[in-house]
Enzyme design. Structure first.
Site, mmCIF file in Angstrom:
data_model
loop_
_atom_site.group_PDB
_atom_site.id
_atom_site.type_symbol
_atom_site.label_atom_id
_atom_site.label_comp_id
_atom_site.label_asym_id
_atom_site.label_seq_id
_atom_site.Cartn_x
_atom_site.Cartn_y
_atom_site.Cartn_z
ATOM 1 N NE ARG A 282 -4.173 -1.685 2.039
ATOM 2 C CZ ARG A 282 -5.187 -1.755 2.880
ATOM 3 N NH1 ARG A 282 -5.133 -1.120 4.035
ATOM 4 N NH2 ARG A 282 -6.248 -2.456 2.581
ATOM 5 C CE LYS B 287 -21.507 -13.820 7.075
ATOM 6 N NZ LYS B 287 -21.486 -12.797 8.102
ATOM 7 N N GLY C 219 -10.116 -8.824 -0.752
ATOM 8 C CA GLY C 219 -8.984 -9.081 0.126
ATOM 9 C C GLY C 219 -8.555 -10.533 0.124
ATOM 10 N N GLY D 185 -10.140 -4.540 1.232
ATOM 11 C CA GLY D 185 -9.210 -4.876 2.299
ATOM 12 C C GLY D 185 -7.840 -5.160 1.745
HETATM 13 P P1 ADP Z 1 -13.012 -11.465 -0.613
HETATM 14 O O1 ADP Z 1 -12.285 -10.972 0.608
HETATM 15 O O2 ADP Z 1 -12.081 -11.876 -1.709
HETATM 16 O O3 ADP Z 1 -14.075 -10.514 -1.066
HETATM 17 P P2 ADP Z 1 -14.835 -13.020 0.994
HETATM 18 O O4 ADP Z 1 -14.376 -12.304 2.203
HETATM 19 O O5 ADP Z 1 -16.211 -12.789 0.524
HETATM 20 O O6 ADP Z 1 -13.792 -12.813 -0.211
HETATM 21 O O7 ADP Z 1 -14.762 -14.591 1.228
HETATM 22 C C1 ADP Z 1 -13.610 -15.247 1.630
HETATM 23 C C2 ADP Z 1 -13.906 -16.271 2.670
HETATM 24 O O8 ADP Z 1 -14.934 -17.145 2.248
HETATM 25 C C3 ADP Z 1 -12.711 -17.128 2.971
HETATM 26 O O9 ADP Z 1 -12.353 -16.943 4.326
HETATM 27 C C4 ADP Z 1 -13.215 -18.551 2.730
HETATM 28 O O10 ADP Z 1 -12.753 -19.484 3.683
HETATM 29 C C5 ADP Z 1 -14.703 -18.383 2.835
HETATM 30 N N1 ADP Z 1 -15.383 -19.478 2.145
HETATM 31 C C6 ADP Z 1 -15.390 -19.741 0.833
HETATM 32 N N2 ADP Z 1 -16.083 -20.878 0.576
HETATM 33 C C7 ADP Z 1 -16.507 -21.347 1.760
HETATM 34 C C8 ADP Z 1 -17.274 -22.484 2.171
HETATM 35 N N3 ADP Z 1 -17.703 -23.378 1.290
HETATM 36 N N4 ADP Z 1 -17.524 -22.643 3.484
HETATM 37 C C9 ADP Z 1 -17.066 -21.743 4.380
HETATM 38 N N5 ADP Z 1 -16.342 -20.650 4.064
HETATM 39 C C10 ADP Z 1 -16.067 -20.448 2.771
HETATM 40 MG MG MG Z 2 -12.875 -10.982 2.575
#
Ligand code: ADP
Ligand code: MG
Length: 407
Positions: free
Chosen positions: A60, A226, A378, A401
């Protein structure tokens, strides 16, 4: 970690504020003070035996260099401000930006004057006595209670330190805090100009290309934790993408909406209705996993195996299955535009990272074939770097993030 950031950013990137080159000709001339909101929220390594903490990842800081160079080369003083961690509105020595000033000084190759106060007489005096082209870093904005509450007086006090406002904190751009939004508004109320910095400009350009006439076929890949985090981005991408491939934990909420059992997988009950609506809006443009990796738990020793269709009771989905990975790879390889956010499984555990790796491989092939590919988020960026796929995309967005903890 705030995963909705990426969605917010993609959704917003149509409105393009002026950049540094659009400022009035005299905005950055000799001696003018540019108040720059940077994102110096970097991970720190605790110092041993009383030595000061060190910056553990300076991505960063390096990302801020073009903006600071542009300002100082024009003769203006760069007054940098940022938050670091969550001190909760009160000074916390462990979260001082002083070690960050030191590291930034090394990267810049010129002195960075550190102010122990964020606003008031000390920074005013320091900035005043410096010559044009100097660089100042103010202490952590979150040491002041007015930062997160976007307090008017605090925003005014920050704005008093500049003649022009520059917003370059891409990772924090969606937060309405005093140093991001408040100071920019206060500055504009005082009739002073505001612009975005080089980092924000580059990110908006890259993400803007996704929503403004993307080349078809446009394949969006969405995974992660989510549905609720990503509703905005799903809806936004549905408006522009030809295919939406869903993976990660959010797929189980969609399965529930289709009436398919998801066993003990995480389902967001209060989002099932949203998922139903999205399914009917998207029709066959939305692809869901047809098989999964199902595990008895997330512990080291827990058994896991591929399952087709639904997930049995007592098991939880932890990754997309091999058939789905192949289907998704085929769609991605044919794409001219790819947008990807969110891992396909519990990517922190190598045995549940195969789906994400398969997607990364296909995205790399699409990139090599000339497709325009962007990944953001992130956890996604972290996973890609860790697997050696940081170069697999045309643009790896720091949004969501950035690198990588929002601590
Ligand atoms: P980003 O930070 O790239 O936007 P998110 O924060 O939305 O991504 O999601 C990342 C998290 O989702 C990771 O910690 C991963 O472990 C979790 N995850 C992905 N698939 C599953 C699953 N099937 N069950 C539980 N957690 C999951
Ligand atoms: Mg995330």
């Amino acid at each position: 970690m705030v995963s909705s950031e990426w969605g917010t950013i993609v959704a917003r990137c149509r409105r393009r504020p002026p950049g540094l080159d659009d400022l009035p000709a005299d905005a950055l001339t000799e001696g003018k003070r540019a108040l720059v909101r940077v994102d110096f929220n970097v991970p720190l390594e605790r110092g041993e035996g009383g030595t000061p903490p060190r910056v553990a990842d300076d991505l960063r800081l390096r990302a801020a260099l073009p903006t600071v160079e542009r300002i100082t080369q024009a003769g203006a003083k760069a007054v940098l401000m940022s938050h670091l961690g969550r001190p909760g509105g009160t000074p916390a020595p462990a979260l001082s930006l002083r070690p960050v000033a030191k590291r930034f000084e090394e990267l810049l190759g010129r002195p960075v004057h550190f102010c122990e106060e964020t606003t008031g007489e000390e920074p005013e005096a320091v900035i005043e006595q410096l010559t044009g082209g100097s660089v100042v870093l103010l202490e952590n904005t979150r040491f002041a209670p007015g930062e997160k509450s976007n307090d008017d007086d605090f925003a005014e006090a920050l704005a008093a330190l500049g003649d022009v406002f520059v917003g370059d904190a891409f990772g924090a751009a969606h937060r309405a805090h005093a140093s991001t939004v408040g100071a920019a508004r206060a500055m504009q109320r005082a009739g002073r100009p505001a612009a975005m910095g080089r980092l924000v400009e580059r990110e908006l350009e890259a993400l803007g290309r996704l929503v403004e006439e993307p080349e078809s076929p446009f394949v969006a890949v969405l995974g992660g934790a989510k549905v609720s985090d990503k509703l905005g981005v799903i809806e936004r991408l549905l408006g522009v993408a030809d295919r939406l491939l869903i993976g990660g934990a959010m797929s189980y909420t969609f399965m529930q909406a289709q009436g398919r059992p998801a066993g003990d997988s995480p389902v967001e009950d209060d989002r099932v209705a949203d998922a139903e609506r999205l399914l009917s809006e998207a029709g066959d443009r939305l692809l869901l996993p047809s098989d999964h990796l199902a595990a008895e738990g997330l512990d080291e020793g827990a058994d896991y195996r591929p399952v087709e269709g639904s997930i049995p009771a007592g098991q939880m989905g932890v990754d997309i299955g091999p058939q789905t990975a192949t289907r998704y790879q085929e769609a991605i390889r044919r794409a001219q535009t790819v947008a990807w956010n969110g891992p396909m499984g519990v990517v922190e555990q190598a045995r549940f990272a195969e789906g994400t790796r398969a997607v990364a491989e296909a995205v790399k092939e699409a990139t090599d074939d000339g497709a325009y590919t962007v990944a953001g988020g992130g956890d996604s960026a972290a996973a890609l770097s860790e697997m050696g796929f940081a170069d697999a995309v045309r643009h790896l967005s720091t949004g969501g993030g950035a690198m990588l903890q929002d601590r």
